[in-house]
Design a protein around this motif. Structure first.
Motif, PDB file in Angstrom:
ATOM      1  N   ASP A 202       9.336  -2.450  -0.004  1.00  0.00           N
ATOM      2  CA  ASP A 202       8.966  -3.776   0.497  1.00  0.00           C
ATOM      3  C   ASP A 202       7.868  -4.354  -0.387  1.00  0.00           C
ATOM      4  OD1 ASP A 202       9.105  -5.976   2.142  1.00  0.00           O
ATOM      5  OD2 ASP A 202       8.661  -4.884   3.989  1.00  0.00           O
ATOM      6  N   PHE A 203       7.483  -5.592  -0.105  1.00  0.00           N
ATOM      7  CA  PHE A 203       6.345  -6.243  -0.763  1.00  0.00           C
ATOM      8  C   PHE A 203       6.508  -6.266  -2.291  1.00  0.00           C
ATOM      9  CE2 PHE A 203       4.778  -3.909   3.030  1.00  0.00           C
ATOM     10  CZ  PHE A 203       4.684  -5.006   3.880  1.00  0.00           C
ATOM     11  N   SER A 204       7.689  -6.673  -2.718  1.00  0.00           N
ATOM     12  CA  SER A 204       7.976  -6.832  -4.157  1.00  0.00           C
ATOM     13  C   SER A 204       7.757  -5.545  -4.941  1.00  0.00           C
ATOM     14  CB  SER A 204       7.128  -7.959  -4.753  1.00  0.00           C
ATOM     15  OG  SER A 204       7.420  -9.186  -4.138  1.00  0.00           O
ATOM     16  N   GLY A 205       8.337  -4.441  -4.446  1.00  0.00           N
ATOM     17  CA  GLY A 205       8.348  -3.219  -5.243  1.00  0.00           C
ATOM     18  C   GLY A 205       7.415  -2.117  -4.806  1.00  0.00           C
ATOM     19  N   CYS A 206       6.997  -2.087  -3.534  1.00  0.00           N
ATOM     20  CA  CYS A 206       6.166  -0.990  -3.016  1.00  0.00           C
ATOM     21  C   CYS A 206       7.063  -0.024  -2.246  1.00  0.00           C
ATOM     22  CB  CYS A 206       5.077  -1.512  -2.082  1.00  0.00           C
ATOM     23  SG  CYS A 206       4.007  -2.797  -2.797  1.00  0.00           S
ATOM     24  N   LEU A 207       7.133   1.238  -2.683  1.00  0.00           N
ATOM     25  CA  LEU A 207       7.965   2.226  -1.994  1.00  0.00           C
ATOM     26  C   LEU A 207       7.159   2.763  -0.806  1.00  0.00           C
ATOM     27  CD1 LEU A 207      10.184   4.879  -3.835  1.00  0.00           C
ATOM     28  CD2 LEU A 207       9.815   4.726  -1.378  1.00  0.00           C
ATOM     29  N   VAL A 208       7.149   1.997   0.286  1.00  0.00           N
ATOM     30  CA  VAL A 208       6.268   2.267   1.420  1.00  0.00           C
ATOM     31  C   VAL A 208       6.664   3.540   2.159  1.00  0.00           C
ATOM     32  CG1 VAL A 208       5.557  -0.120   1.732  1.00  0.00           C
ATOM     33  CG2 VAL A 208       7.642   0.679   2.839  1.00  0.00           C
ATOM     34  N   ASP A 209       7.924   3.971   2.043  1.00  0.00           N
ATOM     35  CA  ASP A 209       8.350   5.195   2.724  1.00  0.00           C
ATOM     36  C   ASP A 209       7.536   6.402   2.263  1.00  0.00           C
ATOM     37  OD1 ASP A 209      10.464   6.503   4.484  1.00  0.00           O
ATOM     38  OD2 ASP A 209      10.755   7.625   2.629  1.00  0.00           O
ATOM     39  N   GLY A 210       7.060   6.366   1.012  1.00  0.00           N
ATOM     40  CA  GLY A 210       6.302   7.496   0.475  1.00  0.00           C
ATOM     41  C   GLY A 210       4.952   7.701   1.128  1.00  0.00           C
ATOM     42  N   GLN A 211       4.482   6.729   1.929  1.00  0.00           N
ATOM     43  CA  GLN A 211       3.211   6.894   2.626  1.00  0.00           C
ATOM     44  C   GLN A 211       3.333   7.733   3.887  1.00  0.00           C
ATOM     45  OE1 GLN A 211       1.682   2.669   2.860  1.00  0.00           O
ATOM     46  NE2 GLN A 211      -0.208   3.677   2.249  1.00  0.00           N
ATOM     47  N   LEU A 212       4.538   7.895   4.418  1.00  0.00           N
ATOM     48  CA  LEU A 212       4.716   8.651   5.659  1.00  0.00           C
ATOM     49  C   LEU A 212       4.443  10.129   5.412  1.00  0.00           C
ATOM     50  CD1 LEU A 212       7.968   6.980   7.074  1.00  0.00           C
ATOM     51  CD2 LEU A 212       5.577   6.403   7.527  1.00  0.00           C
ATOM     52  N   ASP A 213       3.901  10.793   6.438  1.00  0.00           N
ATOM     53  CA  ASP A 213       3.510  12.201   6.299  1.00  0.00           C
ATOM     54  C   ASP A 213       4.685  13.101   5.947  1.00  0.00           C
ATOM     55  OD1 ASP A 213       0.904  11.540   6.867  1.00  0.00           O
ATOM     56  OD2 ASP A 213       1.060  12.016   9.002  1.00  0.00           O
ATOM     57  N   ASP A 214       5.887  12.770   6.464  1.00  0.00           N
ATOM     58  CA  ASP A 214       7.032  13.662   6.275  1.00  0.00           C
ATOM     59  C   ASP A 214       7.925  13.232   5.118  1.00  0.00           C
ATOM     60  OD1 ASP A 214       7.942  11.355   7.410  1.00  0.00           O
ATOM     61  OD2 ASP A 214       9.111  12.312   9.012  1.00  0.00           O
ATOM     62  N   ALA A 215       7.402  12.417   4.201  1.00  0.00           N
ATOM     63  CA  ALA A 215       8.233  11.906   3.108  1.00  0.00           C
ATOM     64  C   ALA A 215       7.571  12.140   1.760  1.00  0.00           C
ATOM     65  CB  ALA A 215       8.502  10.404   3.292  1.00  0.00           C
ATOM     66  N   SER A 216       8.412  12.306   0.740  1.00  0.00           N
ATOM     67  CA  SER A 216       7.930  12.463  -0.639  1.00  0.00           C
ATOM     68  C   SER A 216       8.574  11.413  -1.542  1.00  0.00           C
ATOM     69  CB  SER A 216       8.259  13.867  -1.149  1.00  0.00           C
ATOM     70  OG  SER A 216       9.665  14.101  -1.090  1.00  0.00           O
ATOM     71  N   SER A 217       9.035  10.319  -0.956  1.00  0.00           N
ATOM     72  CA  SER A 217       9.784   9.298  -1.693  1.00  0.00           C
ATOM     73  C   SER A 217       8.961   8.717  -2.835  1.00  0.00           C
ATOM     74  CB  SER A 217      10.208   8.187  -0.733  1.00  0.00           C
ATOM     75  OG  SER A 217      10.922   8.721   0.362  1.00  0.00           O
ATOM     76  N   THR A 218       9.629   8.479  -3.974  1.00  0.00           N
ATOM     77  CA  THR A 218       8.899   8.004  -5.152  1.00  0.00           C
ATOM     78  C   THR A 218       9.842   7.329  -6.138  1.00  0.00           C
ATOM     79  OG1 THR A 218       7.401   8.720  -6.919  1.00  0.00           O
ATOM     80  CG2 THR A 218       9.210  10.195  -6.377  1.00  0.00           C
ATOM     81  N   PHE A 219       9.307   6.404  -6.927  1.00  0.00           N
ATOM     82  CA  PHE A 219      10.004   5.916  -8.111  1.00  0.00           C
ATOM     83  C   PHE A 219       9.901   6.986  -9.198  1.00  0.00           C
ATOM     84  CE2 PHE A 219       9.072   1.646  -6.273  1.00  0.00           C
ATOM     85  CZ  PHE A 219      10.361   1.136  -6.291  1.00  0.00           C
TER      86      PHE A 219
END
Length: 299
Positions: A202-219
């Motif tokens: 969201d927000f023009s290219g912020c991978l916000v899912d990576g902020q969640l405790d149970d996630a390691s999502s990244t570009f």
């Protein structure tokens, strides 16, 4: 593209109607579906008359027929419908051997064009004629295997696995371009406007899912090429829902490759070790708006 086992559904967006051709070997298993099990749109329109021996089923419908919906964007008219497959028990009514399927179908028609008239007389002012042509940038979004070497064959995941996405654009006939993913939204239905949705970019290219405790999502950094962007997202499903399906819609855009990334053109991942946002390229300050959840409006 002609309907064939490898590409079982072909769509032709004509001036006032859509023609959908469905290969009866819909799943590539050799088991042919019946025409009576297929319909178009929520109005469940039937196909044109078919012979029992035909290997393909054809639907012909006006753009406003079969319950299609129209979405208007600044640049296009988008007509949306769906191909529905609902298997009917063949021998034993207690069991079925195939799953129902819904395939979203869209027809896009450009809203803008340029016209000119050279025969202006009298001419009180010098007349200038502009000839413009429109070309579609071929964007793509693919699920890849773990080492990014090829497209993933299966779209079935277990929770705990990683979804590897590769966004790209063919820049063969253009000046060098850099690709960005503005946002990605997951929904339980094909409609992006679904009331239940999860924006993991969201927000023009912020991978916000990576902020969640149970996630390691990244570009993935560095990029393979400026016109390709890869990102990994931990598999998820919608809580409390009976369906395990998720539909993912992403908004992709490009900028000139020699233009420096900025808050509206960026790819930022959250680094839990440093508790900071890191860009794939560009200076770290372009990601600061990810923390504020406001990065302006993307053009």
């Amino acid at each position: 593209q002609a309907a064939a086992p490898l590409h079982p559904i072909a769509v032709q967006c004509q001036e006032a109607q859509v023609v959908v051709t469905v290969h009866r070997d819909l799943f590539g298993t050799g088991r042919l579906v019946r025409a009576a099990e297929l319909s178009l749109g929520w109005a469940a329109c039937l196909p044109v008359a078919q012979g029992a021996a035909d290997t393909a089923v054809t639907f012909v419908a006006g753009l406003h027929e079969c319950g299609s919906t129209l979405r208007v964007t600044p640049d296009a008219l988008i007509y949306s419908t769906s191909l529905n497959y609902k298997p009917v028990p063949a021998g034993n009514p207690v069991i079925i051997r195939t799953s129902p399927a819904v395939v979203p179908i869209e027809c896009h028609y450009p809203r803008r064009a340029n016209v000119s008239s050279n025969g202006v007389n009298p001419t009180w002012m010098p007349f200038r004629s502009t000839l413009a042509s429109e070309e579609k940038l071929p964007f793509s979004l693919r699920l890849m295997n773990e080492d990014w070497s090829a497209e993933r064959v299966s779209t079935v995941f277990q929770l705990g696995e990683i979804l590897h996405f590769q966004a790209g654009v063919n820049t063969e006939n253009h000046a060098p371009l850099r690709l960005f993913v503005d946002n990605c939204v997951a929904t339980p239905t094909p409609a992006r406007s679904s009331s239940l949705q999860y924006a993991f970019i969201d927000f023009s290219g912020c991978l916000v899912d990576g902020q969640l405790d149970d996630a390691s999502s990244t570009f993935i950094s560095p990029r393979p090429r400026p016109d390709v962007l890869q990102f990994a997202v931990d598999a998820f499903k919608f809580a409390g829902g009976s369906s395990n399906l998720i539909y993912i819609t992403c908004h992709l855009k490009v900028s000139p490759a020699d233009q420096d990334p900025d808050p509206l053109n960026k790819a930022c991942s959250f680094n839990k070790a440093s508790n900071l946002w890191d860009p794939v390229e560009g200076t770290q300050d372009i990601c600061s708006c990810c923390e504020m959840r406001s990065c302006g409006f993307a053009g």
